[in-house]
Design a protein around this motif. Sequence first.
Motif, PDB file in Angstrom:
ATOM      1  N   HIS A   1     -58.860 -34.054  56.207  1.00  0.00           N
ATOM      2  CA  HIS A   1     -59.721 -32.859  56.307  1.00  0.00           C
ATOM      3  C   HIS A   1     -60.995 -33.222  57.064  1.00  0.00           C
ATOM      4  O   HIS A   1     -61.619 -34.220  56.791  1.00  0.00           O
ATOM      5  CB  HIS A   1     -60.043 -32.366  54.910  1.00  0.00           C
ATOM      6  CG  HIS A   1     -60.952 -31.149  54.896  1.00  0.00           C
ATOM      7  ND1 HIS A   1     -60.954 -30.215  55.919  1.00  0.00           N
ATOM      8  CD2 HIS A   1     -61.881 -30.743  54.015  1.00  0.00           C
ATOM      9  CE1 HIS A   1     -61.844 -29.278  55.643  1.00  0.00           C
ATOM     10  NE2 HIS A   1     -62.410 -29.589  54.506  1.00  0.00           N
TER      11      HIS A   1
ATOM     12  N   TYR B   1     -53.207 -27.660  50.866  1.00  0.00           N
ATOM     13  CA  TYR B   1     -54.617 -27.969  51.119  1.00  0.00           C
ATOM     14  C   TYR B   1     -55.197 -28.738  49.937  1.00  0.00           C
ATOM     15  O   TYR B   1     -55.098 -28.286  48.792  1.00  0.00           O
ATOM     16  CB  TYR B   1     -55.427 -26.685  51.300  1.00  0.00           C
ATOM     17  CG  TYR B   1     -55.055 -25.845  52.491  1.00  0.00           C
ATOM     18  CD1 TYR B   1     -55.737 -25.959  53.696  1.00  0.00           C
ATOM     19  CD2 TYR B   1     -54.026 -24.898  52.411  1.00  0.00           C
ATOM     20  CE1 TYR B   1     -55.405 -25.173  54.786  1.00  0.00           C
ATOM     21  CE2 TYR B   1     -53.693 -24.108  53.499  1.00  0.00           C
ATOM     22  CZ  TYR B   1     -54.391 -24.245  54.680  1.00  0.00           C
ATOM     23  OH  TYR B   1     -54.065 -23.465  55.754  1.00  0.00           O
TER      24      TYR B   1
ATOM     25  N   LEU C   1     -47.670 -25.162  53.227  1.00  0.00           N
ATOM     26  CA  LEU C   1     -49.003 -25.590  53.643  1.00  0.00           C
ATOM     27  C   LEU C   1     -49.753 -26.025  52.389  1.00  0.00           C
ATOM     28  O   LEU C   1     -49.954 -25.221  51.475  1.00  0.00           O
ATOM     29  CB  LEU C   1     -49.764 -24.456  54.341  1.00  0.00           C
ATOM     30  CG  LEU C   1     -49.306 -24.070  55.751  1.00  0.00           C
ATOM     31  CD1 LEU C   1     -48.081 -23.165  55.679  1.00  0.00           C
ATOM     32  CD2 LEU C   1     -50.420 -23.356  56.503  1.00  0.00           C
TER      33      LEU C   1
ATOM     34  N   GLU D   1     -55.313 -26.520  65.025  1.00  0.00           N
ATOM     35  CA  GLU D   1     -54.415 -25.484  64.518  1.00  0.00           C
ATOM     36  C   GLU D   1     -53.441 -24.993  65.584  1.00  0.00           C
ATOM     37  O   GLU D   1     -52.277 -24.713  65.274  1.00  0.00           O
ATOM     38  CB  GLU D   1     -55.224 -24.319  63.931  1.00  0.00           C
ATOM     39  CG  GLU D   1     -55.901 -24.676  62.616  1.00  0.00           C
ATOM     40  CD  GLU D   1     -56.488 -23.479  61.896  1.00  0.00           C
ATOM     41  OE1 GLU D   1     -56.490 -22.377  62.484  1.00  0.00           O
ATOM     42  OE2 GLU D   1     -56.935 -23.641  60.744  1.00  0.00           O
TER      43      GLU D   1
ATOM     44  N   GLU E   1     -56.661 -24.311  48.084  1.00  0.00           N
ATOM     45  CA  GLU E   1     -57.574 -23.350  48.698  1.00  0.00           C
ATOM     46  C   GLU E   1     -57.668 -23.634  50.193  1.00  0.00           C
ATOM     47  O   GLU E   1     -58.117 -24.706  50.615  1.00  0.00           O
ATOM     48  CB  GLU E   1     -58.957 -23.452  48.055  1.00  0.00           C
ATOM     49  CG  GLU E   1     -59.934 -22.385  48.517  1.00  0.00           C
ATOM     50  CD  GLU E   1     -61.254 -22.446  47.763  1.00  0.00           C
ATOM     51  OE1 GLU E   1     -62.213 -21.801  48.204  1.00  0.00           O
ATOM     52  OE2 GLU E   1     -61.320 -23.147  46.737  1.00  0.00           O
ATOM     53  N   LYS E   2     -57.236 -22.675  50.998  1.00  0.00           N
ATOM     54  CA  LYS E   2     -57.141 -22.916  52.444  1.00  0.00           C
ATOM     55  C   LYS E   2     -58.512 -23.051  53.089  1.00  0.00           C
ATOM     56  O   LYS E   2     -59.509 -22.501  52.614  1.00  0.00           O
ATOM     57  CB  LYS E   2     -56.340 -21.803  53.112  1.00  0.00           C
ATOM     58  CG  LYS E   2     -57.036 -20.469  53.196  1.00  0.00           C
ATOM     59  CD  LYS E   2     -56.206 -19.494  54.026  1.00  0.00           C
ATOM     60  CE  LYS E   2     -56.930 -18.166  54.209  1.00  0.00           C
ATOM     61  NZ  LYS E   2     -56.173 -17.220  55.044  1.00  0.00           N
ATOM     62  N   TYR E   3     -58.546 -23.799  54.185  1.00  0.00           N
ATOM     63  CA  TYR E   3     -59.757 -23.966  54.997  1.00  0.00           C
ATOM     64  C   TYR E   3     -59.319 -24.146  56.446  1.00  0.00           C
ATOM     65  O   TYR E   3     -58.154 -24.446  56.732  1.00  0.00           O
ATOM     66  CB  TYR E   3     -60.592 -25.153  54.525  1.00  0.00           C
ATOM     67  CG  TYR E   3     -59.804 -26.426  54.270  1.00  0.00           C
ATOM     68  CD1 TYR E   3     -59.325 -27.215  55.314  1.00  0.00           C
ATOM     69  CD2 TYR E   3     -59.532 -26.829  52.962  1.00  0.00           C
ATOM     70  CE1 TYR E   3     -58.613 -28.364  55.075  1.00  0.00           C
ATOM     71  CE2 TYR E   3     -58.805 -27.981  52.707  1.00  0.00           C
ATOM     72  CZ  TYR E   3     -58.357 -28.751  53.773  1.00  0.00           C
ATOM     73  OH  TYR E   3     -57.626 -29.897  53.523  1.00  0.00           O
ATOM     74  N   SER E   4     -60.259 -23.945  57.347  1.00  0.00           N
ATOM     75  CA  SER E   4     -59.946 -24.064  58.765  1.00  0.00           C
ATOM     76  C   SER E   4     -59.886 -25.535  59.172  1.00  0.00           C
ATOM     77  O   SER E   4     -60.699 -26.352  58.752  1.00  0.00           O
ATOM     78  CB  SER E   4     -61.008 -23.339  59.600  1.00  0.00           C
ATOM     79  OG  SER E   4     -60.795 -23.586  60.981  1.00  0.00           O
TER      80      SER E   4
ATOM     81  N   ILE F   1     -48.086 -21.510  50.032  1.00  0.00           N
ATOM     82  CA  ILE F   1     -49.432 -22.059  50.232  1.00  0.00           C
ATOM     83  C   ILE F   1     -49.887 -22.700  48.925  1.00  0.00           C
ATOM     84  O   ILE F   1     -49.831 -22.073  47.856  1.00  0.00           O
ATOM     85  CB  ILE F   1     -50.439 -20.961  50.631  1.00  0.00           C
ATOM     86  CG1 ILE F   1     -49.856 -20.043  51.717  1.00  0.00           C
ATOM     87  CG2 ILE F   1     -51.754 -21.581  51.071  1.00  0.00           C
ATOM     88  CD1 ILE F   1     -49.527 -20.709  53.013  1.00  0.00           C
TER      89      ILE F   1
ATOM     90  N   PHE G   1     -54.670 -32.320  54.540  1.00  0.00           N
ATOM     91  CA  PHE G   1     -53.858 -31.112  54.741  1.00  0.00           C
ATOM     92  C   PHE G   1     -52.449 -31.560  55.096  1.00  0.00           C
ATOM     93  O   PHE G   1     -52.251 -32.498  55.877  1.00  0.00           O
ATOM     94  CB  PHE G   1     -54.414 -30.264  55.882  1.00  0.00           C
ATOM     95  CG  PHE G   1     -53.450 -29.206  56.354  1.00  0.00           C
ATOM     96  CD1 PHE G   1     -53.306 -28.013  55.652  1.00  0.00           C
ATOM     97  CD2 PHE G   1     -52.649 -29.419  57.477  1.00  0.00           C
ATOM     98  CE1 PHE G   1     -52.406 -27.047  56.073  1.00  0.00           C
ATOM     99  CE2 PHE G   1     -51.752 -28.458  57.905  1.00  0.00           C
ATOM    100  CZ  PHE G   1     -51.634 -27.263  57.193  1.00  0.00           C
TER     101      PHE G   1
ATOM    102  N   GLU H   1     -52.358 -20.205  58.931  1.00  0.00           N
ATOM    103  CA  GLU H   1     -51.526 -19.665  57.851  1.00  0.00           C
ATOM    104  C   GLU H   1     -50.881 -18.338  58.236  1.00  0.00           C
ATOM    105  O   GLU H   1     -49.650 -18.158  58.116  1.00  0.00           O
ATOM    106  CB  GLU H   1     -52.373 -19.485  56.593  1.00  0.00           C
ATOM    107  CG  GLU H   1     -51.593 -18.936  55.413  1.00  0.00           C
ATOM    108  CD  GLU H   1     -52.481 -18.681  54.215  1.00  0.00           C
ATOM    109  OE1 GLU H   1     -52.184 -17.750  53.452  1.00  0.00           O
ATOM    110  OE2 GLU H   1     -53.483 -19.409  54.030  1.00  0.00           O
TER     111      GLU H   1
END
Length: 263
Positions: A263, A198, A196, A169, A160-163, A157, A203, A135
Amino acid sequence: MQKKIDDVVLVLAFGTIIFLGLTSFIVSFIFLFQKRQAKHRQEKQALKIAYEQEILKSQLEIQNQTLQDIAQELHDNIGQLLSVARINLNVMEEEGDDKDGYIKQTNEIINQSINDLRALTKSFDGDFVQQFGLEESLSHEITRIRKTKRFATEINIVGEKYSLGYEREIVLFRVAQEILNNALKHSKAKNLTVLLSYTPETFELIIKDDGKGFDIEMIQQNEMNQSGAGLRNIQRRVKLIGGTCQISSEIGKETKITITLNH
């Protein structure tokens, strides 16, 4: 007479048992053969995927190392020269030269060049993605493009973002860079938008421009077309990290590229 009948019944029963046994053997053999073939195909496909992923990993390592070396050279050499030039201009400005206005303007240009150079070296450095995530890396890239004043840019965005993991990435970031650079070179757009999204299941990375668009089928069918090869390369890299890439565009309309990952 009864004995002959009994013998016939016995032969038929024995023959039936042999036939059923033989049929069962053949069915079992075919089933095992098909199972082994399916397993062999799965193993072959798994080896192919593992090989392609290993190639991709090696390419990324080489690319990242090359870009890091370039970034370091830019920072050490050009950055240092610009810094010295700025110091010299500062000295001249303090001495009250007759060309104060010009010197001041040149000083500001050099200062902006240094800032732009720093921004550019960050976009080269794959460790930036590892340290700050997808991000922030894309936000940095969009800010760099916005500073060129050639496009109005926006990044949004959702969720809720996550790796997604560093390997996925860094691939997504390099793919996004290629898409954005293609838009800069060819789209003649006024606006660039990055989204982006989520969700717990998926994603999505969506990149849009309001440029002149293009004929997807014509470009993809032309094997010698560099743009077609670029699109196929983007789709291939996304596929190797387990994602899908949908490209939507028509001549005279916006271009939208949607990358989806589980995900």
